[in-house]
Write a protein that holds these residues in place. Sequence first.
Motif, PDB file in Angstrom:
ATOM      1  N   VAL A 145     -18.842 -22.793  65.654  1.00  0.00           N
ATOM      2  CA  VAL A 145     -19.868 -21.811  65.296  1.00  0.00           C
ATOM      3  C   VAL A 145     -19.960 -21.686  63.780  1.00  0.00           C
ATOM      4  O   VAL A 145     -21.059 -21.660  63.195  1.00  0.00           O
ATOM      5  N   THR A 146     -18.802 -21.623  63.126  1.00  0.00           N
ATOM      6  CA  THR A 146     -18.781 -21.526  61.672  1.00  0.00           C
ATOM      7  C   THR A 146     -19.420 -22.754  61.029  1.00  0.00           C
ATOM      8  O   THR A 146     -20.203 -22.643  60.073  1.00  0.00           O
ATOM      9  N   HIS A 158     -14.791 -21.085  67.813  1.00  0.00           N
ATOM     10  CA  HIS A 158     -15.335 -20.365  66.659  1.00  0.00           C
ATOM     11  C   HIS A 158     -15.504 -21.277  65.456  1.00  0.00           C
ATOM     12  O   HIS A 158     -16.408 -21.072  64.637  1.00  0.00           O
ATOM     13  N   ASP A 159     -14.647 -22.282  65.322  1.00  0.00           N
ATOM     14  CA  ASP A 159     -14.788 -23.214  64.206  1.00  0.00           C
ATOM     15  C   ASP A 159     -16.121 -23.950  64.280  1.00  0.00           C
ATOM     16  O   ASP A 159     -16.768 -24.200  63.250  1.00  0.00           O
ATOM     17  N   HIS A 203     -23.188 -22.474  61.422  1.00  0.00           N
ATOM     18  CA  HIS A 203     -23.749 -21.493  60.501  1.00  0.00           C
ATOM     19  C   HIS A 203     -23.767 -22.038  59.077  1.00  0.00           C
ATOM     20  O   HIS A 203     -24.740 -21.837  58.329  1.00  0.00           O
ATOM     21  N   THR A 204     -22.727 -22.750  58.703  1.00  0.00           N
ATOM     22  CA  THR A 204     -22.651 -23.351  57.365  1.00  0.00           C
ATOM     23  C   THR A 204     -23.757 -24.390  57.187  1.00  0.00           C
ATOM     24  O   THR A 204     -24.408 -24.461  56.137  1.00  0.00           O
ATOM     25  N   THR A 233     -22.565 -30.248  65.347  1.00  0.00           N
ATOM     26  CA  THR A 233     -21.482 -29.280  65.579  1.00  0.00           C
ATOM     27  C   THR A 233     -21.163 -29.100  67.059  1.00  0.00           C
ATOM     28  O   THR A 233     -20.363 -28.228  67.421  1.00  0.00           O
TER      29      THR A 233
END
Length: 223
Positions: free
Chosen positions: A122-123, A119-120, A126-127, A97
Amino acid sequence: MGTIIEFVLPAESFIFGPALTQLSGVHIELERIVPLGEQPVPYIWVSGTAAEPFEQFAMESPEVESATLLDQIDDRLLYRIVCTPAAGTLLSALFETGGTILEAHGDDHWFFRVRFQNHDSVTAFHTACDANNIPVTIERITTLDTVDGADLPVELTKEQQEALVLAVKHGYFESPRLVSLDELSDELGITPQAVSKRLRPAIKKTVYQAVRSLNGSEVGERR
């Protein structure tokens, strides 16, 4: 617009887990990670243990290929670690990522400060952690909004702020010093080693912020 996240996870959930969980009092701090193709090479500082037991337990991590002792300063050991991120691990999630580790240290748990492009990312990170049952607990998310070369504010934890303010107040940075690390530790009610662990990143972040502000561009962080 970049994003910095700070998160923690159990000691056993990162590559040096066996050393942290089986050696009492050991502390590990990542100095930097140098990507060589798909093989990251962390340089780490180890304290609280001798070289032989650390190397023994470090090699129990399936991701670690080798641990080479480069230097020793007082009770701190500098190692070059060659490792290969296994699928479904924290390292693989970070590299997939685009996360850049700015700060990481571990004892009974790991603390990470990581920069992502947006932010994408980061998402996505996290996913990936959720999908692979990596027990990450995010404590802080900071959006880096730079305009006309201006840089972000210095992000210090409450403990780092307390130690830094106390050190300045009592003349720790004067020449000669007006207070010792032991005296600061007495006032804070923690060990001298713990005071040092709070001051070092606080000083680093503050100095880099000042240099960036003067230089008008990003300065690569090194320890």
